[in-house]
Scaffold this motif. Structure first.
Motif, PDB file in Angstrom:
ATOM      1  N   THR A 105       0.852  -1.185   0.000  1.00  0.00           N
ATOM      2  CA  THR A 105       0.000   0.000   0.000  1.00  0.00           C
ATOM      3  C   THR A 105       0.885   1.230   0.000  1.00  0.00           C
ATOM      4  OG1 THR A 105      -1.767  -1.117   1.202  1.00  0.00           O
ATOM      5  CG2 THR A 105      -1.770   1.296   1.264  1.00  0.00           C
ATOM      6  N   VAL A 106       0.645   2.124  -0.950  1.00  0.00           N
ATOM      7  CA  VAL A 106       1.366   3.391  -0.989  1.00  0.00           C
ATOM      8  C   VAL A 106       0.371   4.515  -0.757  1.00  0.00           C
ATOM      9  CG1 VAL A 106       3.241   2.573  -2.454  1.00  0.00           C
ATOM     10  CG2 VAL A 106       1.234   3.575  -3.505  1.00  0.00           C
ATOM     11  N   VAL A 107       0.864   5.577  -0.140  1.00  0.00           N
ATOM     12  CA  VAL A 107       0.058   6.770   0.128  1.00  0.00           C
ATOM     13  C   VAL A 107       0.667   7.911  -0.673  1.00  0.00           C
ATOM     14  CG1 VAL A 107      -0.723   8.405   1.893  1.00  0.00           C
ATOM     15  CG2 VAL A 107      -0.573   5.961   2.434  1.00  0.00           C
ATOM     16  N   THR A 108      -0.172   8.585  -1.445  1.00  0.00           N
ATOM     17  CA  THR A 108       0.279   9.682  -2.291  1.00  0.00           C
ATOM     18  C   THR A 108      -0.405  10.959  -1.841  1.00  0.00           C
ATOM     19  OG1 THR A 108       0.516   8.170  -4.158  1.00  0.00           O
ATOM     20  CG2 THR A 108       0.451  10.523  -4.673  1.00  0.00           C
ATOM     21  N   ARG A 109       0.384  12.014  -1.689  1.00  0.00           N
ATOM     22  CA  ARG A 109      -0.161  13.336  -1.382  1.00  0.00           C
ATOM     23  C   ARG A 109       0.254  14.280  -2.501  1.00  0.00           C
ATOM     24  NH1 ARG A 109      -0.043  18.426   0.683  1.00  0.00           N
ATOM     25  NH2 ARG A 109      -1.515  18.909   2.349  1.00  0.00           N
ATOM     26  N   SER A 110      -0.738  14.835  -3.196  1.00  0.00           N
ATOM     27  CA  SER A 110      -0.496  15.809  -4.260  1.00  0.00           C
ATOM     28  C   SER A 110      -1.140  17.120  -3.874  1.00  0.00           C
ATOM     29  CB  SER A 110      -1.114  15.330  -5.584  1.00  0.00           C
ATOM     30  OG  SER A 110      -0.403  14.248  -6.122  1.00  0.00           O
ATOM     31  N   GLU A 111      -0.433  18.213  -4.173  1.00  0.00           N
ATOM     32  CA  GLU A 111      -0.942  19.544  -3.834  1.00  0.00           C
ATOM     33  C   GLU A 111      -0.684  20.508  -4.980  1.00  0.00           C
ATOM     34  OE1 GLU A 111      -0.458  22.971  -0.388  1.00  0.00           O
ATOM     35  OE2 GLU A 111       0.628  21.094  -0.191  1.00  0.00           O
ATOM     36  N   ASN A 112      -1.703  21.307  -5.304  1.00  0.00           N
ATOM     37  CA  ASN A 112      -1.527  22.373  -6.287  1.00  0.00           C
ATOM     38  C   ASN A 112      -0.696  23.466  -5.632  1.00  0.00           C
ATOM     39  OD1 ASN A 112      -3.173  21.205  -8.277  1.00  0.00           O
ATOM     40  ND2 ASN A 112      -5.007  22.086  -7.397  1.00  0.00           N
ATOM     41  N   VAL A 113       0.537  23.669  -6.100  1.00  0.00           N
ATOM     42  CA  VAL A 113       1.370  24.725  -5.532  1.00  0.00           C
ATOM     43  C   VAL A 113       1.225  26.026  -6.324  1.00  0.00           C
ATOM     44  CG1 VAL A 113       3.004  23.242  -4.339  1.00  0.00           C
ATOM     45  CG2 VAL A 113       3.433  23.844  -6.718  1.00  0.00           C
ATOM     46  N   HIS A 114       0.801  25.902  -7.574  1.00  0.00           N
ATOM     47  CA  HIS A 114       0.470  27.073  -8.399  1.00  0.00           C
ATOM     48  C   HIS A 114      -0.770  26.732  -9.202  1.00  0.00           C
ATOM     49  CE1 HIS A 114       4.193  29.106  -7.475  1.00  0.00           C
ATOM     50  NE2 HIS A 114       4.879  28.032  -7.825  1.00  0.00           N
ATOM     51  N   LYS A 115      -1.692  27.686  -9.275  1.00  0.00           N
ATOM     52  CA  LYS A 115      -2.924  27.487 -10.029  1.00  0.00           C
ATOM     53  C   LYS A 115      -3.227  28.770 -10.774  1.00  0.00           C
ATOM     54  CE  LYS A 115      -7.854  26.672  -9.321  1.00  0.00           C
ATOM     55  NZ  LYS A 115      -8.909  26.408  -8.334  1.00  0.00           N
ATOM     56  N   TYR A 116      -3.356  28.654 -12.089  1.00  0.00           N
ATOM     57  CA  TYR A 116      -3.735  29.801 -12.897  1.00  0.00           C
ATOM     58  C   TYR A 116      -4.609  29.299 -14.034  1.00  0.00           C
ATOM     59  CZ  TYR A 116      -3.635  33.873 -15.896  1.00  0.00           C
ATOM     60  OH  TYR A 116      -4.002  34.931 -16.662  1.00  0.00           O
ATOM     61  N   ASP A 117      -5.870  29.681 -14.031  1.00  0.00           N
ATOM     62  CA  ASP A 117      -6.821  29.294 -15.060  1.00  0.00           C
ATOM     63  C   ASP A 117      -6.785  27.781 -15.233  1.00  0.00           C
ATOM     64  OD1 ASP A 117      -8.839  29.837 -16.937  1.00  0.00           O
ATOM     65  OD2 ASP A 117      -7.383  29.999 -18.572  1.00  0.00           O
ATOM     66  N   LYS A 118      -6.357  27.266 -16.378  1.00  0.00           N
ATOM     67  CA  LYS A 118      -6.354  25.831 -16.654  1.00  0.00           C
ATOM     68  C   LYS A 118      -4.970  25.208 -16.493  1.00  0.00           C
ATOM     69  CE  LYS A 118     -10.256  26.101 -19.739  1.00  0.00           C
ATOM     70  NZ  LYS A 118     -10.828  25.655 -20.997  1.00  0.00           N
TER      71      LYS A 118
END
Length: 143
Positions: A105-118
């Motif tokens: 079992t692996v745990v993945t954490r993803s986070e938007n560090v920059h967001k601009y439009d699409k």
């Protein structure tokens, strides 16, 4: 604010189906980050008898990013809106293992560090237990 996930299925959030849906569960998520669990299975792409090749972590990071960005889509456009996928570029990837054993079992954490439009830049960390096995930065663009 953490989104109430019991209102949605993985199919509501992600476009992936069948053997390409690598996420088994969502631990927590909102519109900026997600934490998911995945059990390495023989049906995964990039597997052999030793397990899944480290490159599979790129897809785990991308699908986990798809969870938070899918929730963002649902919040803005509704659950029945288009689930069109994102074009994904790998800005940086550091793998600390060559392969991940079957059944792990692996745990993945993803986070938007920059967001601009699409456009998004996503930072992801993949863990096997307490051990970091991958660190990935992705660039996402939705057509």
């Amino acid at each position: 604010m953490i989104t109430k996930l019991s209102n949605y299925t993985l199919e509501d959030i992600l476009p992936h189906r069948g053997n390409m849906l690598l996420i088994d569960g969502i631990v927590e998520a909102d519109e900026t980050y997600a934490v998911t669990t995945s059990v390495i299975r023989p049906s995964y792409p990039l597997t052999d008898s030793s397990g899944a090749k480290s490159l599979i972590m790129v897809e785990l990071a991308a699908q986990t990013a798809g969870v938070c960005n899918g929730l963002d889509r649902i919040k803005e456009k509704g659950v029945d809106s288009s689930k069109m996928g994102w074009l994904v570029g790998i800005k940086r990837a550091k793998f600390h293992v060559e392969s991940i054993p079957m059944g792990t079992t692996v745990v993945t954490r993803s986070e938007n560090v920059h967001k601009y439009d699409k456009l998004r830049e996503v930072s992801a960390v993949i863990r096997m237990g307490e051990t970091v096995i991958g660190e990935i930065t992705l660039q996402l663009y939705q057509l």
